[in-house]
Design an enzyme around this catalytic site. Structure first.
Site, PDB file in Angstrom:
ATOM      1  N   ASP A  64       0.854  -1.184   0.000  1.00  0.00           N
ATOM      2  CA  ASP A  64       0.000   0.000   0.000  1.00  0.00           C
ATOM      3  C   ASP A  64       0.896   1.242   0.000  1.00  0.00           C
ATOM      4  OD1 ASP A  64      -3.218   0.381   1.006  1.00  0.00           O
ATOM      5  OD2 ASP A  64      -1.902   2.140   0.985  1.00  0.00           O
ATOM      6  N   LEU A  65       0.484   2.230  -0.750  1.00  0.00           N
ATOM      7  CA  LEU A  65       1.308   3.451  -0.843  1.00  0.00           C
ATOM      8  C   LEU A  65       1.336   4.239   0.460  1.00  0.00           C
ATOM      9  CD1 LEU A  65       1.887   5.386  -3.963  1.00  0.00           C
ATOM     10  CD2 LEU A  65       2.223   2.995  -3.548  1.00  0.00           C
ATOM     11  N   THR A 133      -0.457  14.365 -14.082  1.00  0.00           N
ATOM     12  CA  THR A 133      -1.766  14.446 -14.728  1.00  0.00           C
ATOM     13  C   THR A 133      -2.085  15.829 -15.278  1.00  0.00           C
ATOM     14  OG1 THR A 133      -4.141  14.426 -14.212  1.00  0.00           O
ATOM     15  CG2 THR A 133      -2.676  14.744 -12.360  1.00  0.00           C
ATOM     16  N   GLU A 135      -4.766  17.180 -14.838  1.00  0.00           N
ATOM     17  CA  GLU A 135      -5.546  17.876 -13.794  1.00  0.00           C
ATOM     18  C   GLU A 135      -4.714  18.957 -13.114  1.00  0.00           C
ATOM     19  OE1 GLU A 135      -8.968  17.479 -12.544  1.00  0.00           O
ATOM     20  OE2 GLU A 135      -8.965  16.840 -14.611  1.00  0.00           O
ATOM     21  N   TYR A 157      -7.483  15.945  -5.373  1.00  0.00           N
ATOM     22  CA  TYR A 157      -6.684  15.011  -6.183  1.00  0.00           C
ATOM     23  C   TYR A 157      -5.550  15.767  -6.890  1.00  0.00           C
ATOM     24  CZ  TYR A 157      -5.460  12.247 -10.346  1.00  0.00           C
ATOM     25  OH  TYR A 157      -4.775  11.589 -11.332  1.00  0.00           O
ATOM     26  N   LYS A 161      -1.501  15.574  -6.411  1.00  0.00           N
ATOM     27  CA  LYS A 161      -0.632  15.225  -7.544  1.00  0.00           C
ATOM     28  C   LYS A 161       0.388  16.335  -7.825  1.00  0.00           C
ATOM     29  CE  LYS A 161      -1.973  11.160  -9.302  1.00  0.00           C
ATOM     30  NZ  LYS A 161      -1.087  10.075  -9.746  1.00  0.00           N
TER      31      LYS A 161
HETATM   32  P1  NAP Z   1      -6.872   3.376 -11.769  1.00  0.00           P
HETATM   33  O1  NAP Z   1      -7.449   2.481 -12.820  1.00  0.00           O
HETATM   34  O2  NAP Z   1      -7.766   4.061 -10.811  1.00  0.00           O
HETATM   35  O3  NAP Z   1      -5.781   2.516 -10.952  1.00  0.00           O
HETATM   36  C1  NAP Z   1      -5.227   2.982  -9.769  1.00  0.00           C
HETATM   37  C2  NAP Z   1      -4.388   1.877  -9.160  1.00  0.00           C
HETATM   38  O4  NAP Z   1      -3.870   2.350  -7.916  1.00  0.00           O
HETATM   39  C3  NAP Z   1      -5.169   0.597  -8.841  1.00  0.00           C
HETATM   40  O5  NAP Z   1      -4.329  -0.507  -9.052  1.00  0.00           O
HETATM   41  C4  NAP Z   1      -5.452   0.751  -7.358  1.00  0.00           C
HETATM   42  O6  NAP Z   1      -5.666  -0.468  -6.695  1.00  0.00           O
HETATM   43  C5  NAP Z   1      -4.140   1.371  -6.910  1.00  0.00           C
HETATM   44  N1  NAP Z   1      -4.229   2.019  -5.616  1.00  0.00           N
HETATM   45  C6  NAP Z   1      -5.130   2.916  -5.169  1.00  0.00           C
HETATM   46  N2  NAP Z   1      -4.859   3.287  -3.905  1.00  0.00           N
HETATM   47  C7  NAP Z   1      -3.755   2.599  -3.528  1.00  0.00           C
HETATM   48  C8  NAP Z   1      -3.002   2.529  -2.342  1.00  0.00           C
HETATM   49  N3  NAP Z   1      -3.335   3.231  -1.269  1.00  0.00           N
HETATM   50  N4  NAP Z   1      -1.913   1.723  -2.314  1.00  0.00           N
HETATM   51  C9  NAP Z   1      -1.579   0.973  -3.388  1.00  0.00           C
HETATM   52  N5  NAP Z   1      -2.284   0.980  -4.537  1.00  0.00           N
HETATM   53  C10 NAP Z   1      -3.349   1.792  -4.614  1.00  0.00           C
HETATM   54  O7  NAP Z   1      -5.988   4.523 -12.462  1.00  0.00           O
HETATM   55  P2  NAP Z   1      -5.382   4.584 -13.940  1.00  0.00           P
HETATM   56  O8  NAP Z   1      -6.383   5.216 -14.843  1.00  0.00           O
HETATM   57  O9  NAP Z   1      -4.782   3.273 -14.290  1.00  0.00           O
HETATM   58  O10 NAP Z   1      -4.247   5.677 -13.730  1.00  0.00           O
HETATM   59  C11 NAP Z   1      -2.924   5.296 -13.321  1.00  0.00           C
HETATM   60  C12 NAP Z   1      -2.245   6.487 -12.692  1.00  0.00           C
HETATM   61  O11 NAP Z   1      -2.176   7.560 -13.621  1.00  0.00           O
HETATM   62  C13 NAP Z   1      -2.922   7.066 -11.463  1.00  0.00           C
HETATM   63  O12 NAP Z   1      -1.932   7.541 -10.606  1.00  0.00           O
HETATM   64  C14 NAP Z   1      -3.730   8.229 -11.997  1.00  0.00           C
HETATM   65  O13 NAP Z   1      -3.939   9.193 -10.990  1.00  0.00           O
HETATM   66  C15 NAP Z   1      -2.807   8.725 -13.085  1.00  0.00           C
HETATM   67  N6  NAP Z   1      -3.419   9.363 -14.233  1.00  0.00           N
HETATM   68  C16 NAP Z   1      -4.454   8.769 -14.884  1.00  0.00           C
HETATM   69  C17 NAP Z   1      -4.982   9.368 -16.033  1.00  0.00           C
HETATM   70  C18 NAP Z   1      -6.090   8.734 -16.801  1.00  0.00           C
HETATM   71  O14 NAP Z   1      -6.714   9.433 -17.606  1.00  0.00           O
HETATM   72  N7  NAP Z   1      -6.341   7.440 -16.653  1.00  0.00           N
HETATM   73  C19 NAP Z   1      -4.421  10.566 -16.513  1.00  0.00           C
HETATM   74  C20 NAP Z   1      -3.334  11.125 -15.810  1.00  0.00           C
HETATM   75  C21 NAP Z   1      -2.831  10.514 -14.694  1.00  0.00           C
HETATM   76  P3  NAP Z   1      -7.132  -1.188  -6.693  1.00  0.00           P
HETATM   77  O15 NAP Z   1      -7.255  -1.875  -8.012  1.00  0.00           O
HETATM   78  O16 NAP Z   1      -7.025  -2.099  -5.538  1.00  0.00           O
HETATM   79  O17 NAP Z   1      -8.139  -0.096  -6.516  1.00  0.00           O
HETATM   80  O1  F7E Z   2     -14.502  13.288 -15.717  1.00  0.00           O
HETATM   81  C1  F7E Z   2     -17.478  15.314 -16.436  1.00  0.00           C
HETATM   82  C2  F7E Z   2     -16.679  15.693 -15.212  1.00  0.00           C
HETATM   83  O2  F7E Z   2     -14.232  11.505 -14.013  1.00  0.00           O
HETATM   84  C3  F7E Z   2     -14.285  13.965 -16.933  1.00  0.00           C
HETATM   85  C4  F7E Z   2      -8.871  10.706 -13.956  1.00  0.00           C
HETATM   86  O3  F7E Z   2      -8.311   9.616 -14.640  1.00  0.00           O
HETATM   87  O4  F7E Z   2      -8.487  12.128 -15.840  1.00  0.00           O
HETATM   88  C5  F7E Z   2      -9.487  11.651 -14.973  1.00  0.00           C
HETATM   89  O5  F7E Z   2     -10.110  12.727 -14.279  1.00  0.00           O
HETATM   90  C6  F7E Z   2     -15.271  15.113 -17.073  1.00  0.00           C
HETATM   91  C7  F7E Z   2     -15.350  16.053 -15.874  1.00  0.00           C
HETATM   92  O6  F7E Z   2     -12.246  12.266 -15.410  1.00  0.00           O
HETATM   93  C8  F7E Z   2     -20.006  12.950 -15.418  1.00  0.00           C
HETATM   94  O7  F7E Z   2     -17.302  16.754 -14.514  1.00  0.00           O
HETATM   95  C9  F7E Z   2     -19.936  14.766 -16.569  1.00  0.00           C
HETATM   96  O8  F7E Z   2     -15.403  17.373 -16.344  1.00  0.00           O
HETATM   97  O9  F7E Z   2     -13.974  10.927 -16.465  1.00  0.00           O
HETATM   98  P1  F7E Z   2     -13.776  11.908 -15.377  1.00  0.00           P
HETATM   99  P2  F7E Z   2     -11.389  13.491 -14.834  1.00  0.00           P
HETATM  100  O10 F7E Z   2     -12.051  14.145 -13.707  1.00  0.00           O
HETATM  101  O11 F7E Z   2     -11.016  14.335 -16.010  1.00  0.00           O
HETATM  102  C10 F7E Z   2      -7.426  12.858 -15.212  1.00  0.00           C
HETATM  103  C11 F7E Z   2      -6.434  13.244 -16.277  1.00  0.00           C
HETATM  104  C12 F7E Z   2      -6.845  12.145 -14.058  1.00  0.00           C
HETATM  105  O12 F7E Z   2      -5.676  12.304 -13.739  1.00  0.00           O
HETATM  106  C13 F7E Z   2      -7.783  11.421 -13.154  1.00  0.00           C
HETATM  107  O13 F7E Z   2      -7.081  10.425 -12.409  1.00  0.00           O
HETATM  108  O14 F7E Z   2     -16.575  14.556 -17.234  1.00  0.00           O
HETATM  109  N1  F7E Z   2     -18.672  14.489 -16.165  1.00  0.00           N
HETATM  110  N2  F7E Z   2     -20.771  13.829 -16.118  1.00  0.00           N
HETATM  111  C14 F7E Z   2     -18.686  13.362 -15.451  1.00  0.00           C
HETATM  112  N3  F7E Z   2     -17.684  12.681 -14.856  1.00  0.00           N
HETATM  113  C15 F7E Z   2     -18.016  11.534 -14.204  1.00  0.00           C
HETATM  114  N4  F7E Z   2     -17.026  10.791 -13.624  1.00  0.00           N
HETATM  115  N5  F7E Z   2     -19.316  11.094 -14.137  1.00  0.00           N
HETATM  116  C16 F7E Z   2     -20.361  11.769 -14.723  1.00  0.00           C
HETATM  117  O15 F7E Z   2     -21.501  11.358 -14.647  1.00  0.00           O
END
Ligand code: NAP
Ligand code: F7E
Length: 383
Positions: A64-65, A133, A135, A157, A161
């Site tokens: 765990d982180l 990210t 974000e 979040y 980050k």
């Molecule tokens: P994800 O599907 O939510 O996966 C997150 C991973 O982190 C899962 O394996 C989760 O475990 C693990 N985790 C959560 N809390 C933890 C803890 N306390 N200790 C150890 N492991 C933990 O995210 P993702 O979309 O693959 O994204 C990967 C990374 O890139 C994340 O850091 C995210 O914030 C970042 N990121 C994502 C995006 C995107 O668009 N996807 C964009 C920019 C940055 P469980 O499976 O047990 O929940």
């Molecule tokens: O929302 C809008 C919401 O939750 C995208 C994570 O991977 O990408 C992700 O963060 C947009 C937002 O992603 C709903 O308000 C509308 O404007 O899919 P999302 P996110 O917040 O952009 C970044 C790069 C990360 O790093 C994060 O880890 O969609 N929205 N209606 C909605 N969003 C959700 N979830 N659900 C709705 O019903």
């Protein structure tokens, strides 16, 4: 001997694709998974190897982180060539409900890994990738966003980050670590968590098409995201760690799209036209047309006959419970540096991403419907 990688967050979307990619490249991949009361490895089960297999290329460790001693022990045992720190509480909206936990995992978690590498004397041996990210740009100060664009985080979040981003830069500058940030814009796939907007949409649309759900409630339909495919983005992570010098890179497609248009595109994938009327909470999306031959080809003839009766019905509504307290309205990235320095070229554009996600979710939902008694799904369109 192949290289050794350690992936935190291996059970997540990116972790699963990255593990598969690195194994294919000949790496021995170690992953940190959390203990859970039920199985949480569905995304990597196809890679799993029994502990009794000799010379495994995938080895999982409980961790765990939030647990420094655990992280230090694992890193000390594994002595990885590369660490990909992907673990995070990654849901922006949920971070408003769990701000302290999010800061602990997403912010301090990164520090724990950097410190472990330093204290174990692995600075010269271990390269670190930090999952930063888009974000971070939040209330954007420049359009499009690139590596030099100032940050303005808009959620617990993003603030967590931001700490992780700068502590990575600081350890690079202070200790000469090969530690890099990938500033990744949103990336999606059939493995995307079900509560992120794209997957919520492709799942709901699939269920609506199959008569398993009447409508879907959404939040802000007007926000814009730069969506790529996770399969392309994990390749950028790998490329970042293959560079001689550590650095920070934006990974993005350079195209931005509203949530509303993503919904339209998902329905159009099977020939259903959605029109939106009204504003704010009163905005509604209804079925305005059906391209019958395309629908029949994708969904089957009996599904078409049922769905035709729904022409004119409302299938998308807005619910304020999904609004963010502070929204990120617009993201669009400029990945010029990654393209020129890393040679990163994505294979997918948004239409291909939507197609991949819709095909996968329709297949999943057809299976689910088939298992339910009384479903009208035609078996010749099952796969
Ligand atoms: P994800 O599907 O939510 O996966 C997150 C991973 O982190 C899962 O394996 C989760 O475990 C693990 N985790 C959560 N809390 C933890 C803890 N306390 N200790 C150890 N492991 C933990 O995210 P993702 O979309 O693959 O994204 C990967 C990374 O890139 C994340 O850091 C995210 O914030 C970042 N990121 C994502 C995006 C995107 O668009 N996807 C964009 C920019 C940055 P469980 O499976 O047990 O929940
Ligand atoms: O929302 C809008 C919401 O939750 C995208 C994570 O991977 O990408 C992700 O963060 C947009 C937002 O992603 C709903 O308000 C509308 O404007 O899919 P999302 P996110 O917040 O952009 C970044 C790069 C990360 O790093 C994060 O880890 O969609 N929205 N209606 C909605 N969003 C959700 N979830 N659900 C709705 O019903």
């Amino acid at each position: 001997m192949g290289k050794v990688a350690l992936i935190t967050g291996i059970t997540g979307q990116d972790g699963a694709y990255l593990a598969e990619f690195l194994i294919k490249k000949g790496y021995i991949v170690h992953g940190i998974k959390r203990r859970a009361s039920s199985f949480n490895t569905s995304r990597i089960d196809h890679l799993y190897q029994d502990p009794h297999v000799e010379q495994r290329n995938l080895i999982l460790h409980y961790g765990d982180l939030t647990d420094s001693m655990n992280l230090t022990r694992i890193i000390g045992e594994v002595k990885p060539d590369e660490i990909y720190n992907l673990a995070a509480m990654s849901h922006v909206k949920v971070s408003f409900d769990t701000p302290e936990y999010t800061a602990n995992v997403d912010g301090l978690g990164t520090l724990r890994i950097l410190e472990a590498v330093r204290l174990l004397g692995l600075i010269q041996n271990t390269r670190i990738y930090q999952a930063s990210t888009s974000e971070l740009y939040g209330l954007v100060q420049e359009v499009p966003q690139k590596e030099t664009t100032p940050f303005y985080p808009r959620s617990p979040y993003a603030v967590a980050k931001m700490y992780a981003y700068w502590i990575t830069v600081n350890y690079r500058e202070a200790y000469g670590m090969h530690a890099s940030n990938g500033i990744l814009f949103n990336h999606e796939s059939p493995l995307r968590g079900e509560t992120f907007v794209t997957r919520k949409v492709t799942r709901a649309v699939s269920r609506i098409l199959l008569g398993m759900q009447d409508q879907v409630f959404m939040g802000n339909l007007s926000s814009k995201r730069d969506w790529g495919h996770a399969k392309d983005y994990i390749k950028a992570m790998y490329l970042i760690l293959q560079q001689d010098a550590p650095d920070d890179y934006v990974i993005a497609t350079g195209v931005t799209t509203t949530i509303r248009d993503f919904i339209r595109m998902s329905f159009l994938e099977v020939g259903v036209e959605i029109e939106f009327k009204g504003v704010g909470l009163e905005e509604k999306g209804f079925i305005a047309g059906i391209k019958e031959s395309l629908f029949e080809e994708k969904m089957g003839v009996s599904c078409l006959e049922s769905f035709k009766k729904r022409l004119g019905e409302v299938v998308v509504r807005v619910d304020s419970q999904y609004f963010r307290l502070t929204e990120v309205e617009l993201l669009i990235g400029d990945a010029t540096k990654s393209k020129t320095k890393l040679g990163w070229i994505p294979d997918y554009d948004l239409p291909l991403l939507v197609k991949d996600m819709m095909e996968s979710d329709i297949r999943e939902m057809k299976k689910e419907a088939y298992l339910k008694e009384g479903g009208y799904i035609i078996l010749d369109h099952f796969e």
